[in-house]
Write a protein that holds these residues in place. Sequence first.
Motif, PDB file in Angstrom:
ATOM      1  N   TYR A  20       0.873  -1.167   0.000  1.00  0.00           N
ATOM      2  CA  TYR A  20       0.000   0.000   0.000  1.00  0.00           C
ATOM      3  C   TYR A  20       0.913   1.221   0.000  1.00  0.00           C
ATOM      4  O   TYR A  20       1.699   1.434   0.937  1.00  0.00           O
ATOM      5  CB  TYR A  20      -0.889   0.000   1.243  1.00  0.00           C
ATOM      6  CG  TYR A  20      -1.954  -1.066   1.234  1.00  0.00           C
ATOM      7  CD1 TYR A  20      -3.281  -0.756   0.926  1.00  0.00           C
ATOM      8  CD2 TYR A  20      -1.644  -2.389   1.535  1.00  0.00           C
ATOM      9  CE1 TYR A  20      -4.266  -1.742   0.919  1.00  0.00           C
ATOM     10  CE2 TYR A  20      -2.619  -3.381   1.527  1.00  0.00           C
ATOM     11  CZ  TYR A  20      -3.924  -3.048   1.217  1.00  0.00           C
ATOM     12  OH  TYR A  20      -4.887  -4.027   1.210  1.00  0.00           O
ATOM     13  N   LEU A  62      -4.839  -1.055   8.988  1.00  0.00           N
ATOM     14  CA  LEU A  62      -3.539  -1.561   8.557  1.00  0.00           C
ATOM     15  C   LEU A  62      -2.398  -0.837   9.260  1.00  0.00           C
ATOM     16  O   LEU A  62      -1.410  -1.454   9.667  1.00  0.00           O
ATOM     17  CB  LEU A  62      -3.384  -1.398   7.042  1.00  0.00           C
ATOM     18  CG  LEU A  62      -4.372  -2.153   6.156  1.00  0.00           C
ATOM     19  CD1 LEU A  62      -4.169  -1.774   4.696  1.00  0.00           C
ATOM     20  CD2 LEU A  62      -4.210  -3.656   6.344  1.00  0.00           C
ATOM     21  N   ASN A  63      -2.525   0.471   9.375  1.00  0.00           N
ATOM     22  CA  ASN A  63      -1.487   1.266  10.026  1.00  0.00           C
ATOM     23  C   ASN A  63      -2.148   2.382  10.829  1.00  0.00           C
ATOM     24  O   ASN A  63      -2.579   3.385  10.266  1.00  0.00           O
ATOM     25  CB  ASN A  63      -0.526   1.863   8.999  1.00  0.00           C
ATOM     26  CG  ASN A  63       0.687   2.513   9.647  1.00  0.00           C
ATOM     27  OD1 ASN A  63       0.833   2.479  10.871  1.00  0.00           O
ATOM     28  ND2 ASN A  63       1.548   3.101   8.839  1.00  0.00           N
ATOM     29  N   VAL A  70       2.624   0.530   3.620  1.00  0.00           N
ATOM     30  CA  VAL A  70       2.271  -0.624   4.445  1.00  0.00           C
ATOM     31  C   VAL A  70       2.493  -1.868   3.595  1.00  0.00           C
ATOM     32  O   VAL A  70       2.072  -1.916   2.439  1.00  0.00           O
ATOM     33  CB  VAL A  70       0.806  -0.563   4.915  1.00  0.00           C
ATOM     34  CG1 VAL A  70       0.400  -1.888   5.569  1.00  0.00           C
ATOM     35  CG2 VAL A  70       0.602   0.584   5.884  1.00  0.00           C
ATOM     36  N   VAL A  72       1.802  -5.919   3.251  1.00  0.00           N
ATOM     37  CA  VAL A  72       0.987  -7.038   3.711  1.00  0.00           C
ATOM     38  C   VAL A  72       1.567  -8.310   3.112  1.00  0.00           C
ATOM     39  O   VAL A  72       1.643  -8.456   1.888  1.00  0.00           O
ATOM     40  CB  VAL A  72      -0.494  -6.870   3.300  1.00  0.00           C
ATOM     41  CG1 VAL A  72      -1.297  -8.105   3.722  1.00  0.00           C
ATOM     42  CG2 VAL A  72      -1.074  -5.611   3.919  1.00  0.00           C
ATOM     43  N   ASP A  75      -0.959 -12.907   6.127  1.00  0.00           N
ATOM     44  CA  ASP A  75      -1.707 -12.363   7.272  1.00  0.00           C
ATOM     45  C   ASP A  75      -0.860 -11.448   8.148  1.00  0.00           C
ATOM     46  O   ASP A  75      -1.294 -11.028   9.219  1.00  0.00           O
ATOM     47  CB  ASP A  75      -2.292 -13.498   8.119  1.00  0.00           C
ATOM     48  CG  ASP A  75      -1.223 -14.443   8.668  1.00  0.00           C
ATOM     49  OD1 ASP A  75      -0.049 -14.321   8.237  1.00  0.00           O
ATOM     50  OD2 ASP A  75      -1.556 -15.300   9.502  1.00  0.00           O
ATOM     51  N   VAL A  77       0.988  -7.838   8.679  1.00  0.00           N
ATOM     52  CA  VAL A  77       0.890  -6.453   8.221  1.00  0.00           C
ATOM     53  C   VAL A  77       1.966  -5.624   8.914  1.00  0.00           C
ATOM     54  O   VAL A  77       2.137  -5.703  10.139  1.00  0.00           O
ATOM     55  CB  VAL A  77      -0.500  -5.858   8.541  1.00  0.00           C
ATOM     56  CG1 VAL A  77      -0.593  -4.414   8.060  1.00  0.00           C
ATOM     57  CG2 VAL A  77      -1.598  -6.700   7.894  1.00  0.00           C
TER      58      VAL A  77
END
Length: 229
Positions: A20, A62-63, A70, A72, A75, A77
């Motif tokens: 991301y 996520l963050n 970010v 991933v 599973d 993150v």
Amino acid sequence: MSGDGVEGSDNKPKPKLKLYNYWRSSCSHRVRIALNLKGIEYEYVPVNLLKGENHSPEFLKLNPVGYVPVLVDEDFVLGDSFAILMYLEEKYPQKPLLPADLGKRALNYQAANIVGSSIQPLMNLGVVKFVDEMCGANEHIGLVQYYITKGFTALEKLLKDRAGKYATGDEISLADVFLAAQIYGAVKKFNTDMAPYPTLSRLNEAYNENPAFIDALPSNQPDTPATTS
């Protein structure tokens, strides 16, 4: 944005990593370089900072701090570019970014942290917007230019007698990943004159000839606007 796939025990390709990120983010830029250098396949997931997508409930899951990039990995993150780079270095040791020599390794940490703590945070979009809101339109420019000059001056002194083809020798290392993204941002976003920094300029020329660096450039990302300022 692609490389050699990693296969599991059943010979089926493992899911791609997801990154991301935002095309113009220097923190995202440095992670893209590392992924390319290591030949790691990943899925590019754009997050539009100008639209505030990094503050959406989905992204904050996520963050929590709301920053890109970010990573991933199935599973798992992980946010923060430095943490991501260290994770990639440990999990994917091919084409290492950290030299075996302890002194060179420490030098890489020092150069990376000058960028990551003394320059990049002051160029951050959130800081820029905050300064302008508090002090007036475009007041951020002087602040940003001051810290770019201070940081680049320090890096020039640190590396001028230690650099080879790249920042700490003739092999690409962690320092180069940080420098390439920061020099690009300083020149493209803030019109920084690189003449006072001959070592950094020479290194930047080497980056601009390397396909892994070229592919990671902000101008080459899928979310790059057709017209950029």
